[in-house]
Design a protein around this motif. Structure first.
Motif, PDB file in Angstrom:
ATOM      1  N   ASP A 121       0.847  -1.202   0.000  1.00 40.72           N
ATOM      2  CA  ASP A 121       0.000   0.000   0.000  1.00 40.72           C
ATOM      3  C   ASP A 121       0.875   1.242   0.000  1.00 40.72           C
ATOM      4  O   ASP A 121       1.957   1.250   0.590  1.00 40.72           O
ATOM      5  N   ASP A 122       0.348   2.276  -0.642  1.00 41.72           N
ATOM      6  CA  ASP A 122       0.983   3.583  -0.522  1.00 41.72           C
ATOM      7  C   ASP A 122       0.189   4.327   0.552  1.00 41.72           C
ATOM      8  O   ASP A 122      -1.006   4.601   0.361  1.00 41.72           O
ATOM      9  N   LYS A 123       0.868   4.649   1.660  1.00 42.86           N
ATOM     10  CA  LYS A 123       0.154   5.248   2.799  1.00 42.86           C
ATOM     11  C   LYS A 123      -0.410   6.625   2.455  1.00 42.86           C
ATOM     12  O   LYS A 123      -1.416   7.034   2.991  1.00 42.86           O
ATOM     13  N   GLU A 124       0.231   7.318   1.540  1.00 44.28           N
ATOM     14  CA  GLU A 124      -0.235   8.685   1.210  1.00 44.28           C
ATOM     15  C   GLU A 124      -1.348   8.679   0.164  1.00 44.28           C
ATOM     16  O   GLU A 124      -2.396   9.268   0.365  1.00 44.28           O
ATOM     17  N   THR A 125      -1.109   7.992  -0.942  1.00 44.10           N
ATOM     18  CA  THR A 125      -2.119   8.054  -2.022  1.00 44.10           C
ATOM     19  C   THR A 125      -3.211   6.997  -1.829  1.00 44.10           C
ATOM     20  O   THR A 125      -4.221   7.020  -2.518  1.00 44.10           O
ATOM     21  N   LYS A 126      -2.990   6.057  -0.915  1.00 48.88           N
ATOM     22  CA  LYS A 126      -3.912   4.932  -0.670  1.00 48.88           C
ATOM     23  C   LYS A 126      -3.951   3.958  -1.855  1.00 48.88           C
ATOM     24  O   LYS A 126      -4.837   3.122  -1.953  1.00 48.88           O
ATOM     25  N   GLY A 127      -3.042   4.113  -2.794  1.00 45.24           N
ATOM     26  CA  GLY A 127      -2.971   3.170  -3.911  1.00 45.24           C
ATOM     27  C   GLY A 127      -2.461   1.822  -3.421  1.00 45.24           C
ATOM     28  O   GLY A 127      -1.767   1.738  -2.410  1.00 45.24           O
ATOM     29  N   ARG A 128      -2.816   0.784  -4.153  1.00 38.44           N
ATOM     30  CA  ARG A 128      -2.427  -0.582  -3.743  1.00 38.44           C
ATOM     31  C   ARG A 128      -1.963  -1.346  -4.979  1.00 38.44           C
ATOM     32  O   ARG A 128      -2.535  -1.199  -6.060  1.00 38.44           O
ATOM     33  N   PHE A 129      -0.943  -2.162  -4.845  1.00 43.77           N
ATOM     34  CA  PHE A 129      -0.482  -2.951  -5.998  1.00 43.77           C
ATOM     35  C   PHE A 129       0.129  -4.254  -5.518  1.00 43.77           C
ATOM     36  O   PHE A 129       0.446  -4.409  -4.334  1.00 43.77           O
TER      37      PHE A 129
END
Ligand code: ATP
Length: 586
Positions: A121-129
């Motif tokens: 997870d990207d804690k800032e953008t909330k993106g997930r991959f």
């Protein structure tokens, strides 16, 4: 089943030989599929839903034809009558099992404990991959001097970037081909990565997963390599790896395991005790019914049990059209045999499955059989091969179409252990010879060879392979489906919509529908000029068009137009059914 990968994995594997045929455009294929009613985005009027696809009229029929080809060649008349390694007839039976089973099935199979993908997870953008889909542009691995002249010498040093290397920028791509395409062509990605210009396009490094290129980053022009970011790098350098969403370092979490099974509740209370799962594969439906089939039918080892139907996986990053969907259909055979004969049966199935995909139109350099290296096999598997197709988005690599696995006795033993029901088989044809001429018999847990094919991936491969562009033709886009799979088997066109021609067409339609209707559609169409009607049928992949014209009324002949050559000939209208039967081989 995908176990937790320890190495960067992707939808693609590196080809052993350079690609020969040109890569087709996925955008053009998808556009035709939408336009002609093969595939639609699921819930499209509500903005769609990621990882789910619907099939339109032609797609549904194409899919049905592929499923039925599998059913015919695997269950009804297995392997075209080819004999097994001991000269025996191949015998398979079908089952149809539930999507929801007792959750203990998935404990026994290992799916509850181990069916995981690593997710970041990207804690800032909330993106997930998916961690294994992260690719990086490295700038410090290959000195430019070596890049051009001594690539071979540095291959070993960049093939598996050491965990110490942190990429300058990262992108998400599930295949090498997709990654290169994004870096070359996707303006948004280029902006995110700070790429001003590609000075030297990225080219594949022989025998490696890396690609080399030269990039103008504005302030500097650097020789770069594009390659997977190992999960170990993400773990060791989480604070330094740049986010693929913002480009900033320091916002990514360490990879965490994410179970791919969809959860649901059975019953009204929706409590923890009511949790159930949508099946992630059809295979387990076979193993849990192994004893039922042995006890209620006359099957004797060796024999197979086939199961087809929907499976569900909550893929972290569904991608590449229908290739990686969250809901998809499988066609799986579990073939049970004596352990001593299992390697021969494995060889038999891996060969037959390759021949089968070739027989329905995937022959050529886009199809290959790839033997899984021993180190990459699941812990219980004794051997494995994948039938792989070079999809436009995996090119020059290949993507899995079907896995053929030697699963040993793992599954039956697991279910025996968890259910306490004996899964061993008593083979009356084995053991020492008794004085009365019969055999003493032998108890054993059969080994299982599993050819597990994806129906949706199969349809996608067929669509990609069939798509042909020929600008010299009035109908430049053609779907060259194998006649067995073509969703429309024939079209009948009255040249004009009057003078008794529609009536003749209608009569011929009834005749052809009665004979071929079970295997596909017969189309009649009287609208638009004849060229446009032919073009529409070329895009639908209809192999033959029969046109009723003035000569039909006076001389009883029609024209037949061949989809692949565009050539036309005249035949008697009374010969149409026989002509089609011969051409379609039905
Ligand atoms: P992958 O490595 O691509 O995730 P897998 O090895 O986990 O696939 P299997 O469990 O062996 O796949 O499933 C058998 C077949 O089911 C695959 O070869 C593929 O054709 C199909 N399949 C698996 N996952 C998907 C999916 N998410 N979408 C479409 N088809 C799939």
């Amino acid at each position: 089943m995908s176990d937790t990968p320890s190495q960067p994995a992707s939808d693609t594997t590196v080809p052993s030989a350079p690609a020969a045929s040109p890569v087709k455009s996925m955008d053009e294929i998808m556009s035709l599929c939408k336009r002609r009613g093969f595939i639609y985005q699921a819930s499209e009027i509500y903005g769609g839903i990621n990882g789910f696809w619907d099939y339109g009229p032609l797609g549904a029929q194409l899919k049905k034809n592929l499923r039925e080809a599998w059913w015919q060649d695997m269950i009804m008349a297995p392997c075209w009558g080819r004999k097994g390694p001991g000269g025996e007839k191949v015998r398979n039976v079908p089952v149809e099992t539930c999507i929801i089973q007792n959750p203990k099935v998935w404990e026994a199979s290992g799916h509850i404990g181990g069916f995981n993908d690593p997710m970041v997870d990207d804690k800032e953008t909330k993106g997930r991959f998916r961690a294994d889909h992260l690719r990086g542009i490295y700038t410090d691995l290959i000195p430019h001097s070596q890049h051009t002249t001594e690539v071979q010498n540095v291959v070993s040093s960049i093939a598996q970037p050491a965990t110490a290397f942190v990429p300058k920028v990262t992108i998400i791509a599930s295949t090498e081909g997709e990654a290169v395409d994004q870096v070359h062509n996707d303006k948004k990605i280029q902006k995110l990565c700070g790429i001003k210009n590609i000075v030297e396009p990225f080219v594949k490094v022989f025998n490696s997963s890396a690609w080399h290129g030269k990039v103008d980053f504005g302030k500097e022009v650097l020789s770069c390599s594009l390659d997977a970011v190992p999960i170990e790098t993400l773990k060791a350098h989480a604070a330094q790896v740049p986010s693929p969403f913002s480009g900033k370092a320091g916002s990514l979490t360490e990879p965490r395991q994410f179970n791919l099974m969809f959860k649901t509740y059975v019953g009204a209370t929706a409590s923890e005790d009511d949790i159930a799962y949508l099946r992630p594969e059809t295979a387990q439906g076979v193993f849990i019914n192994f004893k039922n089939v042995v006890d209620t039918t006359r099957v004797k080892i060796p024999f197979g049990i086939g199961n087809t139907g929907k499976s569900f996986r909550n893929e972290v990053t569904p991608r590449n059209y229908t290739f990686r969907s969250r809901e998809f259909e499988q066609m799986e055979l579990e073939f049970f045999c004596h352990p001593d004969e299992s390697m021969e049966w494995f060889e038999f199935w891996r060969k037959f499955r390759m021949d089968w995909w070739e027989s329905i139109g995937l022959a050529g350099d886009n199809l290959r059989l790839y033997d899984t290296p021993k180190k990459d096999l699941a812990h219980y598997a004794m051997a494995g091969s994948d039938v792989e197709y070079r999809f436009p988005f995996t090119a020059p690599g290949f993507g899995e179409l079907e896995g053929v696995a030697h699963r040993g006795s793992f599954d039956l033993e697991q279910h025996e252990k968890h259910s306490k029901v004996k899964m061993k088989y008593f083979d009356t044809d084995r053991g020492e010879l008794l004085p009365n001429g019969s055999k003493k018999g032998e108890w054993y847990t059969p080994h299982c060879i599993e050819p597990a094919a994806g129906l949706d991936r199969g349809v996608l491969a067929i669509l990609c392979e069939s798509y042909t562009k020929d600008p010299s033709r009035p109908s430049p886009e053609i779907m060259r489906f194998h006649p067995r799979l073509a969703p429309i088997k024939a079209a009948i066109f009255p040249l004009v919509n009057k003078d008794g021609m529609p009536e003749v067409a209608e009569k011929l339609y009834d005749e052809l529908m009665a004979r071929f209707g079970k295997t596909g559609l017969i189309e009649t169409d009287a609208k638009q000029n004849i060229g446009k009607r032919y073009a529409r049928m070329d895009e639908a992949g209809c192999p033959f068009c029969f046109t009723i014209d003035g000569d039909t009324l006076t001389a009883g002949t029609v024209t037949v137009r061949d989809r692949d050559t565009g050539a036309q000939e005249r035949i008697g209208i009374d010969k149409v059914s026989g002509y089609l039967s011969e051409k379609l081989n039905m």
